[in-house]
Design an enzyme around this catalytic site. Structure first.
Site, PDB file in Angstrom:
ATOM      1  N   GLU A 184       2.313 -25.922 -11.414  1.00 33.81           N
ATOM      2  CA  GLU A 184       1.646 -26.381 -12.332  1.00 33.81           C
ATOM      3  C   GLU A 184       1.970 -26.893 -13.453  1.00 33.81           C
ATOM      4  O   GLU A 184       1.648 -26.771 -14.766  1.00 33.81           O
ATOM      5  CB  GLU A 184       0.899 -24.854 -13.024  1.00 33.81           C
ATOM      6  N   GLU A 253      -4.117 -21.591  -4.890  1.00 35.32           N
ATOM      7  CA  GLU A 253      -4.121 -20.254  -5.728  1.00 35.32           C
ATOM      8  C   GLU A 253      -5.700 -20.190  -5.883  1.00 35.32           C
ATOM      9  O   GLU A 253      -6.286 -20.956  -6.927  1.00 35.32           O
ATOM     10  CB  GLU A 253      -3.471 -20.308  -7.141  1.00 35.32           C
TER      11      GLU A 253
END
Ligand SMILES: *[C@@H]1O[C@H](CO)[C@@H](O)[C@H](O)[C@H]1NC(C)=O
Ligand SMILES: *[C@@H]1O[C@H](CO)[C@@H](O)[C@H](O)[C@H]1NC(C)=O
Ligand SMILES: *[C@@H]1O[C@H](CO)[C@@H](O)[C@H](O)[C@H]1NC(C)=O
Ligand SMILES: *[C@@H]1O[C@H](CO)[C@@H](O)[C@H](O)[C@H]1NC(C)=O
Ligand SMILES: CC(=O)N[C@H]1CO[C@H](CO)[C@@H](O)[C@@H]1O
Length: 837
Positions: A184, A253
């Protein structure tokens, strides 16, 4: 903790034995549609299970339940600070045995996705970075900094080499089909400027340099340099497309629920909404998706991130914290997975045609080899639509997707849950002798802090004329740091004779303040407000030396945000004494540059090891005059392990805040006195509309975490020891050991479906409390009969299910007899009680 060489030697012999049977190298590649195994396009349905959040004894069962739930891959992060807590001292044992975990995935016949990071976020302490890394002179984390990059490279290389040595990459016949570098980073890259960009490219080069022959991913990275594959994280990813047109559409995710912080209510994401998100992702051409989390588990010890993340990391995942099936979520998704997998070829190779019906109602037709499969997706949050598909009409409820594998029969609709619901209950520990009157016997002793009374702090680390950052002093080896100073107040001092206020400004997370050995106050922040100021009226001794002792306590270090690693923690000041505050003769004495002595940790823990199984200091415990409302007390008791194999929890209701150990295993921080707000828990939960962590909350006005998981492997049959360190003055008198199991199971299932009813953990159905096939109404616990029903429903179900652990019912008039109703589709509602056989 062991030296690396020894540990590897031991694992190698076991692993190489296990690998013989299945070491067939797999060629993993990808195109814009998805992953390819030996040239064959595949769909991957994966779930996150973080190995340190459960025990090796649980892994096999969790992974088996994941496979049974229709997954074909398991994803995990790699946790740097778990593996290298101190510089070059490695730990790959117990919960940290990464090789054994990946091997267990392999043995179950599943693929693995390894997200090395080494930054992980994950609501894990300090995002997975070891604090010694932060304390290296000249280091800057997650950017173009040679010191950091060298350390990152050393660790990533260690992990890659370890995996290679055990032949765990798919190219070597192992299970790992994908690896991830960084994590991320795209969310925060802006904050690092050109250096960030240069670091990103360096990460990509580092990954490529290992030549592991499986693709590398970078999630949330819309400038991922080729050949890194940018993937999506979120509650919905159907509208996502990767930056490189040659990359497939992958979802690393899909948040199955949400994490919880101290003070937060229990978040729930419904089975209907989660299934909707998954079905839409595949409707829109996705080919790999991963549940974050599939099993959330427990933040044992000091691994909870933060600050203020709870010890439970349940996440409302398909497997609950203890490894039980979270029904109906687990079962509703299982049916979806099986259906998607049955369409693997057409979804990965077929040509797709989209139909737009307007009002966010869409259809998708996949065609391949003369066959076709259809999706009807209704993203409108309050309107059902009836649409025509190839000459037939279908009603698609609001916020749902229907799947028609042959474009004719609706095999699944995400809003129609035909799976049982399980209501979990906690049962008393029947093994314990003290069940009558059900009380544990306690010994206690105070935490001995001699420095509070003017003594010299034992084990103090340093004295400087400055307030220091807590993690810099402790290296995060403890939650606790004493900030100690003193001042002489003479008769002619301008403070003498005035009303004194102690003013302490801290960056978090909790402080306990003492003046001349007396407790003057405790205070803490919240997840959203870490910094706070404490002001307390105090008394100074005139003509004498006064001691000021501040215990600063961390509750998990920051794990997210740009430059999160530099977020300050502990008392940064100012620390002041204010005489006659807010009056005309107000005077202020700033103590921030006084001489401060620092002492790391608690005496009972660091010096005496009271928490250890074989504690050196068995004397000094008292069994009488159990304190009430006293700060900093150690408690211990013994108990018998609950019989059977159901998961064990300890109910810590009544305690304030602290840490608990079972037989020397740190089961995490407890804070049952942190109660959630009264408002915001709606009675009903509407699955329709975009999910957020503020939706469908439960547990209002209650301890944010009352029960704590005690894995079975931490227990022995007899003579188990529980040690508590209580920081706030709570009482252990209500502490109980319990087991968790499904108490009531319910289902409402449409005609034509097969319903499996199942108790968990060896229980059987002892009573069918409600059964009606026809037009029943209501919900679990309050079902009601409709105006018509098949009269034999109850007796048929009793005959098939009573005394059984599970039974499967064909929901039809064939099974239950004619209903006499005149609907198109009938439903079965059933409620059963599970009990010991
Ligand atoms: C990155 O670091 C290298 C050497 O450490 C340096 O040569 C280069 O200029 C740096 N790049 C940026 C954008 O700061
Ligand atoms: C579908 O619905 C339309 C509009 O209500 C109707 O005209 C048509 O007859 C229906 N078709 C079938 C096959 O039921
Ligand atoms: C923290 O680590 C530094 C070296 O990085 C060391 O000098 C210091 O003694 C450590 N402090 C504690 C409390 O372990
Ligand atoms: C206060 O009194 C002490 C002796 O009792 C003396 O040493 C000191 O200088 C005095 N301070 C002030 C500010 O008058
Ligand atoms: C990348 C992504 O899909 N992010 C989504 C995460 O979930 C929130 C809430 O639904 C969305 O707003 C984001 O777009």
């Amino acid at each position: 903790m062991a030296t690396l060489g020894l540990r590897f030697a031991a694992v190698l012999s076991v692993a190489s034995f296990l690998l013989v049977a299945s070491a067939i190298p797999l060629d993993v590649s990808y195109d814009e549609r998805g992953i390819k195994m030996n040239g064959e396009s595949r769909i991957i349905i994966s779930g996150s299970i973080h190995y340190p959040r459960s025990t090796p004894e649980m892994w096999g069962d969790l992974i088996r339940k994941a496979k049974e739930g229709g997954l074909n891959a398991i994803e995990t992060y790699v946790f740097w600070n778990a593996h290298e807590p101190l510089y070059r001292q490695y730990d790959f044992e117990g919960n940290n045995d990464l090789v054994r975990f990946i091997q267990t995935v392999h043995d179950a016949g599943l693929y693995a996705i390894l997200r090395i990071g080494p930054y992980v976020r994950a609501e894990w302490n300090y995002g997975g970075f070891p604090v010694w890394l932060h304390n290296l002179p000249g280091v800057e984390l997650r950017t173009n900094n040679t010191i950091y990059q060298n350390e990152m490279k050393t660790f990533v290389t260690l992990i890659v080499d370890t995996m290679k040595r055990h032949n765990l990459f798919a190219s070597q016949g192992g299970p790992i089909i994908l690896a991830q570098i960084e994590n991320e980073y795209g969310n925060v890259e802006w904050a690092y400027g050109d250096k960030g960009k240069s670091y990103l490219n360096w990460c990509a080069q580092l990954a490529t340099s290992y030549g592991i022959d499986v693709p590398w991913i970078m999630c949330q990275q819309n400038d991922a340099p080729s050949p890194m594959i940018n993937t999506c994280n979120g509650w919905y990813c159907d509208q996502f497309s990767p930056n490189n047109p040659k990359s497939p559409k992958w979802w690393t995710e899909n948040w199955s629920g949400w994490f919880k912080d101290w003070g937060m209510k229990d978040p729930h994401r419904t089975a209907e909404d989660l299934a909707f998100a998954v079905a839409r992702f595949f409707q829109y051409g996705g080919s790999l998706q991963n549940y974050y989390m599939y099993h959330g588990g427990t933040n044992f010890g000091r691994t909870a991130g933060g600050p203020y993340i709870t010890t439970s990391y349940d996440y409302d995942a398909p497997l609950d914290e203890y490894g039980n099936l979270n029904q109906p979520k687990w079962g509703h998704l299982k049916r979806l997975h099986e259906l998607i997998m049955s369409m693997e070829e057409i979804l990965t190779k077929g040509v797709k045609r989209n139909v737009d019906y307007g009002n966010m109602m869409t259809g998708s037709v996949f065609m391949y080899d003369g066959k076709q499969s259809c999706f009807l997706g209704n993203a409108n949050q309050n309107q059902d639509f009836t649409v025509n598909l190839m000459g037939n009409n279908y009603t698609v409820p609001a916020w749902s997707v229907s799947i028609l594998p042959d474009c004719y029969t609706e095999a699944y609709n995400t809003a129609k849950v035909n799976t049982q619901q399980s209501l979990m209950v906690k049962l008393p520990n029947e093994a314990d002798d003290q069940t009558e009157p059900n009380e544990l016997k306690w010994d206690w002793r105070p935490e001995h802090a001699e420095h509070l009374h003017g003594g010299v702090a034992k084990g103090s680390v340093m004295t400087v004329n400055q307030l220091l950052d807590q993690k810099t002093v402790t290296n995060d080896t403890s939650d606790y740091l004493w900030y100690l100073t003193s001042l002489d107040v003479s008769k002619n001092d301008s403070l003498a004779g005035k009303a004194i206020t102690l003013h302490v400004q801290t960056n978090g997370h909790i402080i306990h303040a003492f003046v001349n050995g007396k407790h003057v106050g405790s205070q803490w922040g919240t997840y959203d407000h870490l910094e706070f100021t404490m002001e307390k009226g105090i008394k100074l001794k005139v003509g004498k030396t006064n001691t000021i002792s501040l215990l600063s306590v961390t509750v998990g270090l920051q794990n997210y945000g740009a430059n999160f690693d530099t977020v300050k923690v502990g008392i940064h000041g100012p620390v002041k004494l204010i005489g006659n505050k807010d009056q005309s003769d107000e005077v202020t004495r700033d103590l921030s540059t006084n001489s401060w002595t620092y002492k790391v940790g608690l005496n009972g823990m660091e010096e005496k090891g009271l928490q250890l199984d074989n504690a050196r200091h068995q004397h000094g415990w008292k069994s009488y005059n159990l304190p009430s409302n006293r700060l900093f007390v150690w408690y211990k008791t013994t108990f018998k392990a609950p019989l059977g194999s159901d998961p064990v929890v300890v109910d810590l209701q009544g305690l304030g805040k602290g840490t608990a150990w079972v037989n020397g295993h740190n089961i995490g921080r407890f804070w049952p006195s942190y109660v959630t707000g009264e408002d915001g828990c709606a009675v009903t939960c509407d699955y329709r509309g975009a999910y957020s962590d503020k939706k469908c909350l439960t547990n209002c006005g209650k301890p944010s975490q009352r029960w704590y998981h005690v894995p079975r492997s931490f227990l022995q049959d007899d003579g188990n020891k529980l040690v508590l360190f209580e920081e706030f003055g709570g009482t252990p008198l209500n502490v109980r050991f319990q087991t968790v199991t499904a108490g009531t199971i319910c289902a409402t299932t449409d005609e034509g479906q097969k319903l499996e009813l199942s108790c968990q953990g060896g229980l059987v159905m002892s009573e069918i409390r409600f059964a009606s096939f026809g037009e029943p109404a209501g919900a679990c616990g309050s079902y009601a009969r409709g105006s018509c029903e098949a009269p034999d429903t109850l007796s048929v179900i009793e005959k098939q299910c009573l005394g059984q652990e599970s039974c499967t019912l064909d929901v039809s008039e064939n099974t239950f007899g004619p209903t006499g109703c005149h609907q198109n589709v009938y439903r079965l509602a059933v409620e059963a009680t599970c009990d010991s056989p």
